[in-house]
Each structure stands twice: as C-alpha cells, then as structure tokens.
Design an enzyme around this catalytic site. Structure first.
Site, short mmCIF file in Angstrom:
data_model
loop_
_atom_site.label_atom_id
_atom_site.label_comp_id
_atom_site.label_asym_id
_atom_site.label_seq_id
_atom_site.Cartn_x
_atom_site.Cartn_y
_atom_site.Cartn_z
N ASP A 264 0.78 -1.24 0.00
CA ASP A 264 0.00 0.00 0.00
C ASP A 264 0.81 1.28 0.00
OD1 ASP A 264 -2.00 -1.73 0.17
OD2 ASP A 264 -2.98 -0.86 1.88
N THR A 265 1.19 1.75 -1.15
CA THR A 265 1.63 3.12 -1.31
C THR A 265 0.38 3.99 -1.33
OG1 THR A 265 3.44 2.33 -2.68
CG2 THR A 265 2.94 4.67 -2.79
N VAL A 266 0.44 5.21 -0.78
CA VAL A 266 -0.71 6.11 -0.85
C VAL A 266 -0.37 7.26 -1.80
CG1 VAL A 266 -1.41 5.52 1.49
CG2 VAL A 266 0.01 7.54 1.12
#
Length: 451
Positions: A264-266
């Site tokens: 999970d990169t945002v």
C-alpha cells in the site's frame, strides 16, 4: 455547476490476452449542482493503496480517504497551489495508522522505518523526492519542500539545488529547513509492530526450511557417490526434493493475513481552478525490505507524474501509482500512463497501458504476477454545455483508477461537493491478481464560480 458521472455497475470485457480481465465502468446519466458564489473550484482523487483491503477495515480505509479529500479541497478553496493541496491530502494519509506511509509504515529487516515520497508540479514540471528517509513524520512534506526550494533557482556559488535526497542526507536537509524530527519509536504502531514480528517468524521459518533443504541435498549427494551398487539392490535413492521444498510447503510472506500492509503506497492527484495539476505519492515500502531499499514512490516517472497542457500535450494529466515498487520502477508506469492519456479515449488508453506496458511488459516477462495500481486524472478547457446561455470557462475532468491487485481503495471530491465519495474497487470473481486488470472512474465538469 458540476456534472458528475458515477459508478453504477461493472461488466467483464474480453481482452487481448486470455490472462487479462478488464472491468469497464457503466456510468449514470449526469446530475448537476449549483456552484456557490465566490467559491473556488478544483478536484482531488486519492488512493490508500493497491493491495488487499479486508472488509473488516473497509470503514477505516474509506474514512481516511474521505479526510484526505477534504483537506485538499480546503486548500484549493483557500486559493492554495495544487502542490500544497496534494501535500495536504498526503499528510492526512501518512498520519493514518492503517496506511503503509509515514506513521505505521512497514518495518525493514532491522525493524526500522524508512520512507519514500515524491511530488510533481504540472505547471513548472518541477519534482521533489526523498528515499529511505527515517525520523520525519511526514516524508511528503520534505519532498514538497525540495520542490519549492528548487524553484528558487541556483544555490550559492552556482550550485544546482537537489530534487532527490536519501537516507541521512535527506534527514539532515529536512531538519536544516525547519521540518521537525520525529522520534523513531513514535512512527511504529501496534499494527506495524505486530506485522513485523509475524513476518519475522515467517522469514525465520522459511530460511530454516531452505537451510535444511540445502543440507539434505549435500548429504544425499555425498551418499550417492558411494552407494551406486546399493542403488541396484535397494532401488533408487529418494530425490533431493522429495517431500521438501514443494510449493505447498513454501512460506508466503505477502499474504492476506498481512492485510493491506505489503503493497500500500498512498497517493493523490489534484487539479485547481486554473487547470494546474499536481501529483504525489508516499510509501513505507515492502515489509522486511533490505535497509536502504528505495521503491517507486521516490523515483522520477515511476511513483507520480504531473504535466499541464502544452504544445504537445492537449490534456493536463496527473498520475499516482501503488503496488510492488520493483514492478513499477521497471515499467516507469506513472510516465507511461500520462503519455497514454493524451489520446482521445482515456478509458481505453489506460486499459491498454495496464495490459501492454505493465502486465504484458517485456521487462517483467519472468514475473509470475505483476502487482500494481494507478489513479489518473486528466483535464482540459471546454465550452459550456449547449443548453447553457452562459459562457463561463469550464474545466472537464476525467478521473480513473486501475489495479491488478485484489483491491484498491480510492476517494474523490470536487470543491462543489458537500462530502467526498469513497470506493473500494475489487477484481471481479474468478479474476487472478497479478494477471487481471480492473478499471473504473468517472467525469465531472467544473465551472468557475460567480465573482
């Protein structure tokens, strides 16, 4: 006023490859809202990562996306730059313990947090990034400061200002420029610490299995040299991999048990009232990554891209990516998506890019599954609606998200909306993560407010 097309249903489309499933959005008829007098317009689209998002935490993921949208819109309504608005959205995402960015990021092999982040301004085309940064609560704030300082021109003695810093050098630069340090103990949360301990146990078990397998092979190879006669009497000796090291015995480090914390990169993309776009991305990286590893979130053309309309670009575009950093780096996916969006059909262009430049990329030919996701925005000036007698400047904004992972959480909002909309996009039943593509999105029309 704003005209918006929202998701109503999805349908499975035949694809060029039998391994790829494309999901097409079917949109509702547009509805309209009256623009409030004196209010500035703008639009933001955010994501909380492409990975696996459990139903049990869906509420938390959606809530943080909603807050991030609101922060960005507040900035746009106050007349802030697109880069400041996208930074505000990212800070909200980084501050959530449920995302793998900033607070609560994945821990590396040594149990430390090292973060990557970058930002790009579509108007100036300037870029700022940090990699493997520790001790700073909001890495995107350092990336934005690098971008801003770079726009001021050369340093003393004609030195070129940096746009990308890593490790200790990035930390010292941030502190020297007034960004407060954060004690390392504060960055880790009970969720990230629990995941680290769980992953460490899995890694130790996997390494023990591999060590035992190597020792077993050596013993059997040694025995085979002196037992060729015995083989004819007692039958063949067991093969070195009999019952050991089969796929069913492998330790799956990145599984649903870890929820969404592995990929999970945002990120966020923004367009302001003048049509300027900006994009940003932030990540804690893969779980148990090697210290010093830098992922796509910090790299030019890989984590984010923003470019205003120009002589060779009829559309302004902004892109932010998420997923396995190594896959995204080797395909330069953010830049590829931006280039593709200059064609007439944004939906088809993004779908073909995900199929041909990502899943089908020759640079990833040896990968079993290609994991990643993108949010994209493109905008252009257009004439008012035919039935309208007014001639206000209108900004047409198309926004899309696409992913090859099991799910991706997004949120979006215009300055005329009372609240943000959120959605967890999932691959359709039967689709295989890493080999299938989901794509959804919508359109909105932004009209300048009455003065």
């Amino acid at each position: 006023m704003i005209m918006e097309k929202g998701i109503s249903s999805v349908e499975v489309l035949p694809s060029k490859s039998s391994q790829v499933t494309a999901v097409k959005v079917v949109v509702k008829e547009p509805t309209t809202k009256q623009t409030q007098r004196g209010k500035r317009v703008g639009f933001v689209l955010v994501h909380a990562g492409a990975g696996y998002h459990s139903e049990s935490k869906a509420k938390e993921y959606k809530h943080v996306c909603k807050r991030a949208c609101q922060k960005a819109i507040e900035k746009l309504q106050a007349g802030a730059l697109a880069t400041d608005a996208v930074t505000a959205a990212l800070i909200e995402l980084e501050d959530s313990p449920f995302t793998n960015a900033g607070l609560g990021s994945n821990l590396n092999l040594l149990g430390e947090i090292e973060c990557d982040a970058s930002i790009m301004d579509g108007k100036s085309l300037n870029f700022g990034a940090v990699g493997a940064l520790s001790g700073i609560k909001n890495p995107v704030s350092v990336a934005n400061r690098l971008l801003c300082e770079g726009q001021k021109g050369k340093l003393s003695a004609g030195r070129i200002p940096p746009c990308f810093l890593v490790g200790e050098g990035a930390y010292r630069w941030a502190v020297d420029h007034g960004i407060p340090a954060c004690p390392p103990g504060i960055m880790a949360t009970r969720f990230s610490l629990a995941a680290f301990k769980r992953n460490k146990r899995k890694l130790e078990l996997a390494e023990k299995v591999e060590t035992d397998l190597i020792q077993l092979k050596k013993r059997r190879q040694s025995n085979e040299k002196g037992s060729r006669v015995m083989c004819s009497a007692y039958g063949r000796p067991p093969k070195a991999n009999d019952g050991v090291g089969k796929r069913g015995d492998q330790i799956e480090l990145y599984s649903r048990e870890n929820d969404s914390g592995t990929l999970d990169t945002v990120g966020a993309v923004v367009v302001d009232q003048e049509g300027n776009v900006a994009a940003a991305v932030s990540s804690g990286g893969l779980a148990l990554k090697h210290p010093g590893r830098v992922g796509q979130a910090a790299l030019y053309g890989c984590g984010c891209w923003a470019e205003n309309t120009g002589a060779h670009t009829p559309y302004s575009t902004a892109v932010s990516t998420s997923g396995c950093g190594e896959h995204l780096v080797r395909t330069i996916l953010a830049r590829e998506c931006s280039c593709a969006l200059q064609t007439e059909d944004a939906h088809q262009a993004l779908l073909e890019t995900m199929q041909n430049k990502f899943i089908g990329s020759p640079f990833l030919a040896n990968e079993d599954g290609v994991l990643g996701g993108v949010i994209v925005l493109r905008s252009c000036r257009c004439s008012a609606e035919p039935e309208s007698s007014q001639e206000k400047p209108t900004l047409l904004v198309e926004f899309l998200w696409s992913h090859t992972t099991e799910s991706m959480c997004v949120g979006y909002m215009s300055a005329q909306d009372g609240k943000a909309k959120t959605h967890i996009s999932r691959l359709p039943p039967g689709a295989v993560a890493g080999q299938s593509v989901a794509i959804e999105g919508g359109v909105c029309r932004l009209e300048s407010p009455d003065s």
